[in-house]
Write an enzyme that holds these catalytic residues in place. Structure first.
Site, PDB file in Angstrom:
ATOM      1  N   TYR A 145       0.839  -1.210   0.000  1.00  0.00           N
ATOM      2  CA  TYR A 145       0.000   0.000   0.000  1.00  0.00           C
ATOM      3  C   TYR A 145       0.878   1.265   0.000  1.00  0.00           C
ATOM      4  O   TYR A 145       0.743   2.118  -0.872  1.00  0.00           O
ATOM      5  CB  TYR A 145      -0.884  -0.023   1.244  1.00  0.00           C
ATOM      6  CG  TYR A 145      -1.859   1.130   1.350  1.00  0.00           C
ATOM      7  CD1 TYR A 145      -2.987   1.193   0.519  1.00  0.00           C
ATOM      8  CD2 TYR A 145      -1.684   2.136   2.296  1.00  0.00           C
ATOM      9  CE1 TYR A 145      -3.903   2.237   0.643  1.00  0.00           C
ATOM     10  CE2 TYR A 145      -2.602   3.174   2.418  1.00  0.00           C
ATOM     11  CZ  TYR A 145      -3.707   3.223   1.598  1.00  0.00           C
ATOM     12  OH  TYR A 145      -4.614   4.251   1.712  1.00  0.00           O
ATOM     13  N   GLY A 148       3.066   1.455  -3.096  1.00  0.00           N
ATOM     14  CA  GLY A 148       2.175   1.646  -4.245  1.00  0.00           C
ATOM     15  C   GLY A 148       1.751   3.108  -4.340  1.00  0.00           C
ATOM     16  O   GLY A 148       1.802   3.727  -5.408  1.00  0.00           O
ATOM     17  N   LYS A 149       1.370   3.669  -3.204  1.00  0.00           N
ATOM     18  CA  LYS A 149       0.920   5.066  -3.196  1.00  0.00           C
ATOM     19  C   LYS A 149       2.079   6.026  -3.456  1.00  0.00           C
ATOM     20  O   LYS A 149       1.901   7.093  -4.042  1.00  0.00           O
ATOM     21  CB  LYS A 149       0.272   5.394  -1.845  1.00  0.00           C
ATOM     22  CG  LYS A 149      -1.069   4.711  -1.630  1.00  0.00           C
ATOM     23  CD  LYS A 149      -2.190   5.407  -2.392  1.00  0.00           C
ATOM     24  CE  LYS A 149      -3.555   4.846  -2.047  1.00  0.00           C
ATOM     25  NZ  LYS A 149      -4.652   5.536  -2.734  1.00  0.00           N
TER      26      LYS A 149
HETATM   27  P1  NAD Z   1     -12.728   1.994   0.398  1.00  0.00           P
HETATM   28  O1  NAD Z   1     -12.070   0.672   0.452  1.00  0.00           O
HETATM   29  O2  NAD Z   1     -14.055   2.158   1.042  1.00  0.00           O
HETATM   30  O3  NAD Z   1     -12.837   2.520  -1.096  1.00  0.00           O
HETATM   31  C1  NAD Z   1     -12.005   2.112  -2.146  1.00  0.00           C
HETATM   32  C2  NAD Z   1     -12.884   1.803  -3.345  1.00  0.00           C
HETATM   33  O4  NAD Z   1     -12.062   1.443  -4.450  1.00  0.00           O
HETATM   34  C3  NAD Z   1     -13.838   0.625  -3.102  1.00  0.00           C
HETATM   35  O5  NAD Z   1     -15.131   0.966  -3.528  1.00  0.00           O
HETATM   36  C4  NAD Z   1     -13.237  -0.501  -3.940  1.00  0.00           C
HETATM   37  O6  NAD Z   1     -14.197  -1.437  -4.356  1.00  0.00           O
HETATM   38  C5  NAD Z   1     -12.603   0.288  -5.068  1.00  0.00           C
HETATM   39  N1  NAD Z   1     -11.497  -0.419  -5.726  1.00  0.00           N
HETATM   40  C6  NAD Z   1     -10.450  -1.056  -5.147  1.00  0.00           C
HETATM   41  N2  NAD Z   1      -9.632  -1.573  -6.081  1.00  0.00           N
HETATM   42  C7  NAD Z   1     -10.178  -1.243  -7.278  1.00  0.00           C
HETATM   43  C8  NAD Z   1      -9.821  -1.507  -8.621  1.00  0.00           C
HETATM   44  N3  NAD Z   1      -8.709  -2.214  -8.926  1.00  0.00           N
HETATM   45  N4  NAD Z   1     -10.608  -1.048  -9.615  1.00  0.00           N
HETATM   46  C9  NAD Z   1     -11.746  -0.346  -9.324  1.00  0.00           C
HETATM   47  N5  NAD Z   1     -12.143  -0.070  -8.075  1.00  0.00           N
HETATM   48  C10 NAD Z   1     -11.370  -0.523  -7.067  1.00  0.00           C
HETATM   49  O7  NAD Z   1     -11.681   3.009   1.036  1.00  0.00           O
HETATM   50  P2  NAD Z   1     -11.792   4.576   1.294  1.00  0.00           P
HETATM   51  O8  NAD Z   1     -11.485   4.786   2.724  1.00  0.00           O
HETATM   52  O9  NAD Z   1     -13.028   5.143   0.733  1.00  0.00           O
HETATM   53  O10 NAD Z   1     -10.529   5.095   0.450  1.00  0.00           O
HETATM   54  C11 NAD Z   1     -10.652   5.753  -0.778  1.00  0.00           C
HETATM   55  C12 NAD Z   1      -9.275   6.253  -1.221  1.00  0.00           C
HETATM   56  O11 NAD Z   1      -8.750   7.155  -0.244  1.00  0.00           O
HETATM   57  C13 NAD Z   1      -8.251   5.129  -1.372  1.00  0.00           C
HETATM   58  O12 NAD Z   1      -7.448   5.394  -2.508  1.00  0.00           O
HETATM   59  C14 NAD Z   1      -7.424   5.237  -0.114  1.00  0.00           C
HETATM   60  O13 NAD Z   1      -6.116   4.777  -0.315  1.00  0.00           O
HETATM   61  C15 NAD Z   1      -7.452   6.730   0.157  1.00  0.00           C
HETATM   62  N6  NAD Z   1      -7.233   7.023   1.586  1.00  0.00           N
HETATM   63  C16 NAD Z   1      -8.188   6.734   2.535  1.00  0.00           C
HETATM   64  C17 NAD Z   1      -7.926   6.996   3.868  1.00  0.00           C
HETATM   65  C18 NAD Z   1      -8.945   6.707   4.948  1.00  0.00           C
HETATM   66  O14 NAD Z   1      -8.667   6.950   6.111  1.00  0.00           O
HETATM   67  N7  NAD Z   1     -10.131   6.249   4.652  1.00  0.00           N
HETATM   68  C19 NAD Z   1      -6.701   7.550   4.259  1.00  0.00           C
HETATM   69  C20 NAD Z   1      -5.753   7.807   3.269  1.00  0.00           C
HETATM   70  C21 NAD Z   1      -6.024   7.563   1.941  1.00  0.00           C
END
Ligand code: NAD
Ligand code: UDP
Length: 317
Positions: A145, A148-149
């Site tokens: 993760y 990747g990011k």
């Molecule tokens: P989440 O898991 O609820 O949402 C991620 C979404 O991406 C899901 O709907 C999943 O089905 C979809 N997904 C995953 N792989 C995929 C693919 N290969 N193709 C198409 N869709 C795909 O998580 P979230 O908390 O809503 O996070 C959203 C974004 O924000 C992510 O990129 C995450 O890294 C980033 N982020 C979130 C947080 C947090 O605290 N929630 C913190 C830092 C960064």
């Protein structure tokens, strides 16, 4: 119609709130998701809106559509889910990002990457400023993760430098709110569900590690301001600087839910960061004085009420 906007990962926790807000502001929204951690249930209330389209698609495969803006959120975000298939997580952050940047280049769209505070790893600088390069274990269990990011950020910057793609990078700090996946193992959803069910609250390690929790509405406001800011690519931290230990979080949730749950301690996962707190001076300066408005107790009340309803509905089925 203001803009046509593509939101990848739009059926996830954050993505569903973003889609909702973009539609409310008069945009047309195309939500793309493979439903790995997201669900149709998160966006079902938007489906009657004729300006909302839901597409089942994986970002690791090329996708073509004409839009003005792309928010790239597709990627599992919780350790349990991103470690489930670590190679796929890397593919999503690297191949998925190449596909989306290629699309942005071809159609001349502005593209925003949902990066993360995890690029700072287990930070040696506190609070974290955007110029800190981080302390990441490249071969550890979080690396699929984190790295990747980090690679995604590099791709964004290189597409900008080499191909003039109009990019935006935000580094999101721990975010919580309604529609978090109850099974994804994140601390806020775990503690709330455990407290509501009267189960033991599982603190990993001694509970003195810290995180700074941001309510999802504050994040969405910051994301939209960043997308619409001119002459600023970021990266910029978007988070709430109020920092809590996991023990404090657990006690707060026990009080708010009036729960009889006891706290128990389980082993701390490998490479679990000790502390995390955003410095948000840059966001304030560049994003029209953006700062979080919803503090922990208020945000937790909204989230508890969401999970309470969810648990009642599922127990009636
Ligand atoms: P989440 O898991 O609820 O949402 C991620 C979404 O991406 C899901 O709907 C999943 O089905 C979809 N997904 C995953 N792989 C995929 C693919 N290969 N193709 C198409 N869709 C795909 O998580 P979230 O908390 O809503 O996070 C959203 C974004 O924000 C992510 O990129 C995450 O890294 C980033 N982020 C979130 C947080 C947090 O605290 N929630 C913190 C830092 C960064
Ligand atoms: N955590 C915990 N109990 C849980 C889930 C998580 O004590 O049931 C801890 C975890 O070890 C970490 C913190 O809470 O120190 C935040 O974990 P989360 O997975 O929510 O976010 P991240 O570690 O990715 O910031």
């Amino acid at each position: 119609m203001k803009n046509r906007v593509l939101v990848t990962g739009g059926a996830g926790f954050i993505g569903s709130h973003l889609c909702e807000r973009l539609l409310k502001e008069g945009n047309e929204v195309i939500c793309l998701d493979n439903y790995f951690t997201g669900a149709k249930d998160n966006v079902v209330h938007l489906m009657t809106n004729p300006y909302f389209e839901l597409i089942r698609q994986d970002v690791t495969h090329p996708y073509f559509v004409e839009v003005d803006q792309i928010y790239n959120l597709a990627c599992p975000a919780s350790p349990v889910h991103y470690q489930y298939n670590s190679i796929k997580t890397i593919k999503t952050s690297v191949m998925g990002v190449i596909n989306m940047l290629g699309l942005a280049k071809r159609i001349n769209a502005r593209i925003l990457q949902a990066s993360t505070s995890e690029v700072y790893g287990d930070p040696l600088v506190h609070p974290q400023t955007e110029d800190y390069w981080g302390n990441v274990n490249p071969i550890g269990i979080r690396s699929c993760y984190d790295e990747g990011k980090r690679c995604a950020e590099s791709l964004f910057v290189n597409y900008h430098e080499q191909n003039n793609v109009d990019i935006k990078i935000i580094r999101i700090f721990n975010t919580y709110g309604p529609r978090m996946n109850p099974n994804d193992g994140r601390v806020v959803s775990n503690f709330i569900v455990q407290a509501l069910k009267g189960e033991d609250i599982t603190i990993f390690g001694d509970g003195k590690q810290t995180r700074s929790f941001q309510y999802v509405d504050d994040l969405v406001e910051g994301m939209i301001r960043m997308m619409n800011a001119d002459n600023f690519t970021g990266p910029v931290n978007i988070g709430n600087p109020n920092e809590f230990t996991m023990l404090e979080l657990a006690q707060n949730i026990i009080e708010l839910t009036n729960s009889k749950s006891k706290i128990i301690h389980l082993p701390l996962p490998e490479d679990d960061p000790l502390q995390r707190q955003p410095d948000i001076s840059l966001a304030k300066e560049k994003l029209n004085n953006w700062e979080p408005k919803i503090q922990l107790t208020e945000g937790l009340k909204h989230t508890i009420s969401y999970f309470d309803n969810l648990l009642k509905t599922s127990s009636n089925q």
